[in-house]
Scaffold this active site. Structure first.
Site, PDB file in Angstrom:
ATOM      1  N   TYR A  80       0.808  -1.235   0.000  1.00 22.54           N
ATOM      2  CA  TYR A  80       0.000   0.000   0.000  1.00 22.54           C
ATOM      3  C   TYR A  80       0.836   1.278   0.000  1.00 22.54           C
ATOM      4  O   TYR A  80       2.049   1.217   0.129  1.00 22.54           O
ATOM      5  CB  TYR A  80      -1.097  -0.027   1.059  1.00 22.54           C
ATOM      6  CG  TYR A  80      -0.771  -0.132   2.522  1.00 22.54           C
ATOM      7  CD1 TYR A  80       0.489   0.028   3.040  1.00 22.54           C
ATOM      8  CD2 TYR A  80      -1.816  -0.401   3.424  1.00 22.54           C
ATOM      9  CE1 TYR A  80       0.713  -0.053   4.405  1.00 22.54           C
ATOM     10  CE2 TYR A  80      -1.592  -0.497   4.789  1.00 22.54           C
ATOM     11  CZ  TYR A  80      -0.324  -0.318   5.269  1.00 22.54           C
ATOM     12  OH  TYR A  80      -0.106  -0.400   6.602  1.00 22.54           O
ATOM     13  N   GLU A  81       0.183   2.383  -0.190  1.00 29.44           N
ATOM     14  CA  GLU A  81       0.850   3.680  -0.401  1.00 29.44           C
ATOM     15  C   GLU A  81       1.773   3.632  -1.615  1.00 29.44           C
ATOM     16  O   GLU A  81       2.820   4.292  -1.635  1.00 29.44           O
ATOM     17  CB  GLU A  81       1.660   4.106   0.833  1.00 29.44           C
ATOM     18  CG  GLU A  81       0.893   4.211   2.118  1.00 29.44           C
ATOM     19  CD  GLU A  81      -0.285   5.167   2.036  1.00 29.44           C
ATOM     20  OE1 GLU A  81      -0.256   6.082   1.211  1.00 29.44           O
ATOM     21  OE2 GLU A  81      -1.237   4.966   2.804  1.00 29.44           O
ATOM     22  N   GLY A  82       1.385   2.915  -2.638  1.00 26.65           N
ATOM     23  CA  GLY A  82       2.241   2.715  -3.815  1.00 26.65           C
ATOM     24  C   GLY A  82       3.081   1.469  -3.592  1.00 26.65           C
ATOM     25  O   GLY A  82       3.881   1.425  -2.659  1.00 26.65           O
TER      26      GLY A  82
END
Lengths: 585, 585
Positions: free
Chosen positions: B435-437
């Site tokens: 997550y978060e890229g």
């Protein structure tokens, strides 16, 4: 998501072309009598069908439901019992079993391909049959004629299941400390008392009986002996008698493999029968252990294959972003397979998995030769089985976890939620690096016993064999042969150095073993890629041949060099690993 | 198992000695006014206490219970709400917040150490506060004065929570495709309509309101704008008004992080307020994203630290086998810490984690300088933040998973059952790579935008800086300095080559990015180990100093060489990665 589709073309290619099963089998009368390549192909096709259609549907629901322990009974997830019956009746559990007792007598190099498909379809379900086949193998190798006649037919038919009872709370990797006792009885049997933990398939509702192979100590003995202990006692005519003193204390709640029962087993004056000689139990158990170690390697391989298929399908269907340099179709959004990093992950999984399948078929072939061949062929195969079993167990399962983790990454956020199923594969396959001897233990067995234990005799023989085969290859690039040879030479040199220093530096083997095994694995896979490239040149399926060529190039470019890092680790020795005092950790 | 104990000595050492916080802070009036090193140490001690005693007890039960979604409400596990209140009231959520609106104004280089402790104690719980702090940061940086006054005090106090609403089913890594719409209203607000998925802390019962930062498109615009959308509308006096058109569609069932609510959020003509300029939403959101990316790196670091402690404790308590060469105490069975392979795993985790902590404190320091310093110091720090944020996110979380997996391996079979808790850490930390890229996206940001995007200007500046610092070290081995410099040079050379070929070979960056980031990470950690060795020489705690020396030697011997493998991968380019046609996968 497409259901699991077995990689039959690759399996047949390995069996027929790369490892020349027809020629191997022709030299082994007991095998030749049972199977030819057409029968083998028919068996593979049927196994593929059963794996996709019968076993795979159990995978997700088994994970959601898990195993229950209630009223002193272990209950498997919905559907397990019905499928297990069908699977048993199809003869799959006794596939490689002794025909004298109802087994189908198929060669192991075929059996491991069937195992791979079943593990790809469902890790948890497949363990029950695998442990049963392993128990039968051990009884057949070391049990008395009476035990064989009473137990093998029921195990091969799947009516009864097998389990392997070794670990106790204080005795895991180090079995010397087991406390389970066996008291001799007047009738020649033994009364077994003690507790075992982590017993896979220790109890369940799939079969009417579970046959435990239990390690225990005789009175006043430090030695370990092996006993057959049925859950339900068996009459001399083979019918079931009373419950034996065997009960389930509890089941473990685990990270994964939730459809597989992991039991605490209590033996309370349970009637047991000695297998093999007193105090030689570990030797007998190793027949089962070696079988199970390869089988667990196959669990890692099967998981990797399933992970690849799921991730590759997803990568071809999921659109995000456009290809660097512009969409090949002029689209606003391309399937993520266009992205280099996604390809890197998929190619790594696939290149490792296809070489891993070669390792598994080769190891299966050597098991067959060690069992059915004669004289020096038999003896040499036994040496190779000894050498390669820890490698197959550890390297296939370590790369199996890598594969599932990379496949999960391909799914992005969707890989973390349960719905897509890939996270289950990560959880299910993680155990394979731990049980049947942790991969650290495998590596120490490999470097300490198999490589330096005989002063490199088996390793040198095997390396010379690989080099001779490479010289005979006609369709491969000499630069790639040189690349593999360079690593083989480096491995032999570091192994010689360790062998020389192992007495003066007793921690050296333990500290360097995992890196040595990894270096060996990456190098060996280089050899298998050359072997595949050499044999695929004439393959009738041109797409298949092209795929192999692409994957081999990727392997040599990107994966073989990992061997160098691990060799450098081994060269660095044990000094910095052993220096820090224990209390500083 | 011992409860979590924060590594306070190491944290203070990094803060005071390695990165000289007192001197940094003295140059930043806004920080100097709020904190000195004694206050910072008192904060660390209090955070350690709260993490061990308040947060850590939630960890296991939260995993067992998970989050519930019933009657359109999300209910967190038992204890979360009470602890969150206590945590909020202690001022921890507003620790680094703007004092003008009720934040405590502490520097980030202190805040990330507090974050690490909280993540070590419980991944799932800590996310709620982390997202709230990130949302506040974004509002403070880009929101109107009215929004700041209405929302920041309640966010810093923890009375309200924040969430970040970006992903939609068809728009994950590629946000261009979002469909959520924002219609301008007569009162200057916007009506937001659409669905978002994977919204961490999208709804819960910890706070009376949840403030969503939502990406949406204005009518007839392809650009993306950012909106503040409260779950409950807020009156001008700051009191709560009616429910806004925000509801939870469902929650995800995940591999781990079960105490953290991952929601499908539906916006149905919800009232929203524009943050920043129209069509500049991604730029605004990146203020939050960069903050969160570092925070997620810290999640990986905190998990690694917790995993180390659990595994080291277990290895010192669990007896199996005797040391190679004989038990040091003449015992029949030694703690497994005597075994080289167990030490290899523990030393790897610890050497990576302590260097990782240095990276995180350094990145925090640069965030402080970028925010509070002036002129060229500020500008340079901003360049370093840009350069290092993707590295901190990806490298700390990739190594975080490695750490938890290795720690689990130290536990053997006990690592796979839920009881020991280490398998939960594996499951919880796995998401941090996604997550978060995803870490692939981070690597492409690093190599594509941060390194080659400015033709290596930032990289060259940073490398020159590292070399200058190394020349000034007085307590380090020149051979080790040379080893780091050699890798830095190799990195620059491959980066130059990629920069040169990136137009002609557009797939090069995507295909090589992860290996480039890994090579950079291992090299940078070499630098941090030298920095720590240089500064620890005069440390008053001699045992601590000795530990650092042992770990540094292990790092240079066994871990820095990993950089070479990854550099070789980058050198190999993209040819074999991109060659195979998509349909062959």
């Amino acid at each position: 998501m497409n259901p699991y589709q077995a990689p039959l073309t690759d399996m047949r290619f390995l069996l027929e072309q790369v490892f020349d099963a027809p020629n191997t089998w022709a030299q082994l009368p007991e095998i030749a009598e049972m199977v030819d390549i057409d029968t083998a192909n028919a068996i593979l096709e049927e196994a593929a069908k059963i794996s996709s259609e019968l076993i795979h549907p159990l995978n997700r629901t088994g994970d959601e439901q898990g195993v229950l322990h209630q009223d002193n009974q272990v209950i498997t997830p919905d559907g397990y019992k019905a499928v297990y019956e069908q699977y048993s009746q199809g003869g799959w559990i006794g596939l490689c079993g002794d025909p004298e007792f109802g087994g189908m007598g198929m060669p192991k190099m075929l059996g491991i391909l069937v195992d791979e498909m079943a593990y790809s379809a469902c890790n948890a379900f497949t363990l029950y049959g695998s442990l049963t086949a392993g128990a039968a193998l051990c009884i057949n190798a070391h049990g008395s004629e009476a035990l064989k006649q009473a137990y093998l037919p029921k195990l091969y038919s799947g009516e009864w299941a097998g389990a392997m009872d070794m670990t106790e709370p204080q005795a895991g990797s180090d079995l010397r400390n087991i406390r389970t006792r066996a008291l001799p009885q007047d009738d020649g049997s033994y009364a077994i008392t003690g507790s075992k933990i982590f017993i896979t398939g220790g109890d369940h509702d799939l079969t009417e009986n579970v046959i435990h192979l239990v390690l225990a100590k005789l009175p006043d003995s430090k030695g370990i002996s092996l006993f057959l202990v049925p859950k339900i006692s068996v009459n001399t005519d083979g019918s079931l008698a009373n419950a034996n003193g065997v009960s389930v204390g509890s089941i473990e709640h685990k990270m994964g493999l939730k459809g597989s029962a992991t039991c605490v087993m209590n033996f309370d004056n349970a009637q047991g029968f000695l297998i093999g000689e007193p105090n030689r139990g570990l030797v007998c158990m190793f027949t089962m252990m070696n079988y199970e170690r390869l089988a667990i390697g196959i669990q890692g391989l099967g998981s990797a294959q399933a992970a690849y298929q799921m991730a590759a399908d997803y990568a071809k269907e999921r659109n995000q972003g456009v290809a660097a340099g512009g969409s090949p179709t002029g689209s606003e959004s391309d399937p993520i397979i266009v992205h280099g990093d996604v390809r890197r992950m998929l190619l790594t999984i696939r290149a490792m998995t296809e070489a891993g399948r070669a390792l598994s078929v080769f190891t299966g072939q050597q098991l067959d030769l060690a069992k059915y061949a004669q004289d020096e062929v038999k003896a040499k195969a036994a040496r190779y089985v000894g050498l390669l079993t820890p490698v197959a167990k550890a390297f296939l399962t370590d790369r199996g976890l890598d594969a599932t983790i990379m496949a999960q990454q391909v799914f992005g956020g969707h890989g973390y939620i349960r719905e897509t199923g890939i996270e289950q594969l990560v959880r299910d396959t993680r155990i394979a690096q731990i049980y049947e001897g942790t991969n650290g233990i495998q590596a120490i067995d490999f470097l300490g016993r198999k490589v330096t234990g005989d002063n490199l005799a088996a390793l040198n023989e095997f390396v010379a064999d690989l080099k001779a085969q490479m010289r005979a290859f006609t369709h491969v690039d000499a630069v790639k042969v040189a690349a593999v040879c360079a690593r083989l030479d480096a491995l032999v040199i570091v192994a010689e150095s360790i062998n020389e220093h192992k007495v003066a530096q007793p921690a050296l083997i333990n500290a360097c073993a995992v890196d040595f095994l990894d270096a060996f694995g990456y190098t060996l896979y280089g050899f298998y890629w050359l072997a595949m490239v050499d044999k695929v040149a004439d393959h009738e399926d041109k797409v298949f041949a092209e795929q192999k060529a692409y994957l081999a190039k990727f392997y040599f470019d990107k994966l073989l060099p990992k061997a160098d890092y691990h060799i450098a680790q081994v060269r660095a020795g044990d000094a910095t690993t052993m220096a820090m005092p224990a209390e500083f950790f």
